[in-house]
Design a protein around this motif. Structure first.
Motif, PDB file in Angstrom:
ATOM      1  N   GLU A   1       0.837  -1.209   0.000  1.00 45.82           N
ATOM      2  CA  GLU A   1       0.000   0.000   0.000  1.00 45.82           C
ATOM      3  C   GLU A   1       0.871   1.258   0.000  1.00 45.82           C
ATOM      4  O   GLU A   1       0.597   2.217  -0.726  1.00 45.82           O
ATOM      5  CB  GLU A   1      -0.888  -0.023   1.247  1.00 45.82           C
ATOM      6  CG  GLU A   1      -1.879   1.111   1.331  1.00 45.82           C
ATOM      7  CD  GLU A   1      -2.721   0.990   2.590  1.00 45.82           C
ATOM      8  OE1 GLU A   1      -2.834   2.009   3.293  1.00 45.82           O
ATOM      9  OE2 GLU A   1      -3.254  -0.098   2.863  1.00 45.82           O
ATOM     10  N   LEU A   2       1.928   1.248   0.798  1.00 53.56           N
ATOM     11  CA  LEU A   2       2.843   2.383   0.857  1.00 53.56           C
ATOM     12  C   LEU A   2       3.526   2.604  -0.489  1.00 53.56           C
ATOM     13  O   LEU A   2       3.623   3.732  -0.973  1.00 53.56           O
ATOM     14  CB  LEU A   2       3.886   2.161   1.952  1.00 53.56           C
ATOM     15  CG  LEU A   2       4.911   3.259   2.177  1.00 53.56           C
ATOM     16  CD1 LEU A   2       4.233   4.566   2.573  1.00 53.56           C
ATOM     17  CD2 LEU A   2       5.905   2.836   3.245  1.00 53.56           C
TER      18      LEU A   2
ATOM     19  N   LYS B   1       2.395   1.759  -3.413  1.00 53.68           N
ATOM     20  CA  LYS B   1       1.403   2.248  -4.371  1.00 53.68           C
ATOM     21  C   LYS B   1       1.128   3.735  -4.164  1.00 53.68           C
ATOM     22  O   LYS B   1       0.936   4.470  -5.131  1.00 53.68           O
ATOM     23  CB  LYS B   1       0.122   1.434  -4.267  1.00 53.68           C
ATOM     24  CG  LYS B   1       0.284   0.043  -4.851  1.00 53.68           C
ATOM     25  CD  LYS B   1      -0.931  -0.821  -4.645  1.00 53.68           C
ATOM     26  CE  LYS B   1      -0.644  -2.233  -5.148  1.00 53.68           C
ATOM     27  NZ  LYS B   1      -1.670  -3.181  -4.758  1.00 53.68           N
ATOM     28  N   LYS B   2       1.115   4.185  -2.903  1.00 50.45           N
ATOM     29  CA  LYS B   2       0.941   5.617  -2.624  1.00 50.45           C
ATOM     30  C   LYS B   2       2.078   6.430  -3.233  1.00 50.45           C
ATOM     31  O   LYS B   2       1.888   7.570  -3.633  1.00 50.45           O
ATOM     32  CB  LYS B   2       0.897   5.879  -1.121  1.00 50.45           C
ATOM     33  CG  LYS B   2      -0.397   5.542  -0.459  1.00 50.45           C
ATOM     34  CD  LYS B   2      -0.332   5.899   1.022  1.00 50.45           C
ATOM     35  CE  LYS B   2      -1.600   5.528   1.742  1.00 50.45           C
ATOM     36  NZ  LYS B   2      -1.508   5.839   3.185  1.00 50.45           N
TER      37      LYS B   2
ATOM     38  N   ARG C   1       3.533   5.618  -5.947  1.00 49.48           N
ATOM     39  CA  ARG C   1       3.503   5.298  -7.379  1.00 49.48           C
ATOM     40  C   ARG C   1       4.706   4.449  -7.786  1.00 49.48           C
ATOM     41  O   ARG C   1       5.372   4.701  -8.788  1.00 49.48           O
ATOM     42  CB  ARG C   1       3.423   6.555  -8.218  1.00 49.48           C
ATOM     43  CG  ARG C   1       2.140   7.315  -8.008  1.00 49.48           C
ATOM     44  CD  ARG C   1       1.993   8.446  -8.993  1.00 49.48           C
ATOM     45  NE  ARG C   1       0.710   9.091  -8.824  1.00 49.48           N
ATOM     46  CZ  ARG C   1       0.557  10.327  -8.355  1.00 49.48           C
ATOM     47  NH1 ARG C   1       1.600  11.030  -8.020  1.00 49.48           N
ATOM     48  NH2 ARG C   1      -0.656  10.835  -8.233  1.00 49.48           N
TER      49      ARG C   1
ATOM     50  N   ALA D   1       3.477   9.900   3.364  1.00 50.55           N
ATOM     51  CA  ALA D   1       2.507   9.007   2.756  1.00 50.55           C
ATOM     52  C   ALA D   1       2.122   7.871   3.705  1.00 50.55           C
ATOM     53  O   ALA D   1       0.947   7.494   3.797  1.00 50.55           O
ATOM     54  CB  ALA D   1       3.043   8.436   1.452  1.00 50.55           C
TER      55      ALA D   1
ATOM     56  N   GLU E   1      -0.336   9.012   6.600  1.00 55.07           N
ATOM     57  CA  GLU E   1      -1.682   9.500   6.258  1.00 55.07           C
ATOM     58  C   GLU E   1      -2.724   8.500   6.712  1.00 55.07           C
ATOM     59  O   GLU E   1      -2.529   7.296   6.654  1.00 55.07           O
ATOM     60  CB  GLU E   1      -1.807   9.681   4.741  1.00 55.07           C
ATOM     61  CG  GLU E   1      -1.052  10.858   4.196  1.00 55.07           C
ATOM     62  CD  GLU E   1      -1.148  10.934   2.679  1.00 55.07           C
ATOM     63  OE1 GLU E   1      -1.671   9.992   2.041  1.00 55.07           O
ATOM     64  OE2 GLU E   1      -0.695  11.934   2.139  1.00 55.07           O
TER      65      GLU E   1
ATOM     66  N   LYS F   1      -6.203   6.431   6.372  1.00 55.06           N
ATOM     67  CA  LYS F   1      -6.935   5.873   5.226  1.00 55.06           C
ATOM     68  C   LYS F   1      -8.209   6.659   5.002  1.00 55.06           C
ATOM     69  O   LYS F   1      -8.853   7.101   5.935  1.00 55.06           O
ATOM     70  CB  LYS F   1      -7.286   4.407   5.487  1.00 55.06           C
ATOM     71  CG  LYS F   1      -6.095   3.492   5.462  1.00 55.06           C
ATOM     72  CD  LYS F   1      -6.524   2.060   5.622  1.00 55.06           C
ATOM     73  CE  LYS F   1      -5.325   1.152   5.578  1.00 55.06           C
ATOM     74  NZ  LYS F   1      -5.694  -0.246   5.740  1.00 55.06           N
ATOM     75  N   LYS F   2      -8.567   6.800   3.734  1.00 51.84           N
ATOM     76  CA  LYS F   2      -9.778   7.557   3.388  1.00 51.84           C
ATOM     77  C   LYS F   2     -10.991   6.673   3.345  1.00 51.84           C
ATOM     78  O   LYS F   2     -10.989   5.545   3.155  1.00 51.84           O
ATOM     79  CB  LYS F   2      -9.594   8.246   2.041  1.00 51.84           C
ATOM     80  CG  LYS F   2      -8.501   9.293   2.117  1.00 51.84           C
ATOM     81  CD  LYS F   2      -8.262   9.894   0.772  1.00 51.84           C
ATOM     82  CE  LYS F   2      -7.108  10.877   0.840  1.00 51.84           C
ATOM     83  NZ  LYS F   2      -6.766  11.435  -0.414  1.00 51.84           N
TER      84      LYS F   2
END
Length: 159
Positions: free
Chosen positions: A84-85, A87-88, A90, A153, A156, A158-159
């Motif tokens: 996940e990190l 991917k944040k 990119r 990142a 942060e 999660k949304k």
């Protein structure tokens, strides 16, 4: 006579007349430098700074996850947090077998420790405080801006 009295008074105030040395400052730059090195120069900081980039990203993922959960995590939980990190940021995460190999290297360097369980359920824990990793990677150095973004990142919500 007046001048002799003034001179004697000045000598007493400066500590010259009685053989005593003048008062030295309590701290110097070398004292401050040693104190800073003792505070921020933990044994882990040097090892973290020498890590290859991918291993450093792994360590960042571990300390961020551990800071959030306050407990050890399984390899699978870690791999999903690491993915996940990445991917944040990119970036493409490495495969699970490569992940296992990098974690083994970190364990050999005593930066993480492996606990109970086997395979994907094996628990792991960082042996390095979050602040030491952040200081080693995000303060100074040629890639500090990258690591600063990585920490941001990772922290942060999660949304």
């Amino acid at each position: 006579v007046e001048q002799k009295k003034k001179k004697k008074l000045q000598e007493q105030q400066s500590g010259e007349g009685n053989g005593a040395a003048p008062a030295a400052p309590l701290t110097s730059i070398s004292h401050v430098s040693r104190s800073i090195k003792a505070s921020f120069g933990s044994k882990h900081v040097a090892s973290v700074r020498t890590l290859p980039r991918e291993a450093a990203i792994f360590l960042v993922a571990v300390v961020i996850r551990q800071k959030k959960t306050k407990s050890s995590i399984s390899m699978m939980e870690f791999y999903s947090a690491y993915s996940e990190l990445k991917k944040k940021m990119r970036m493409d995460p490495v495969s699970f077998p490569v992940c296992t190999e990098l974690v083994s290297r970190l364990e050999q360097m005593a930066l993480v420790s492996m606990g109970k369980g086997h395979g994907r359920q094996q628990k792991m824990r960082a042996n390095v405080p979050f602040d030491d990793v952040e200081y080693a990677l995000a303060v100074g150095g040629s890639e500090s801006s990258f690591y600063t973004r990585l920490f941001t990142a990772g922290m942060e919500k999660k949304k």
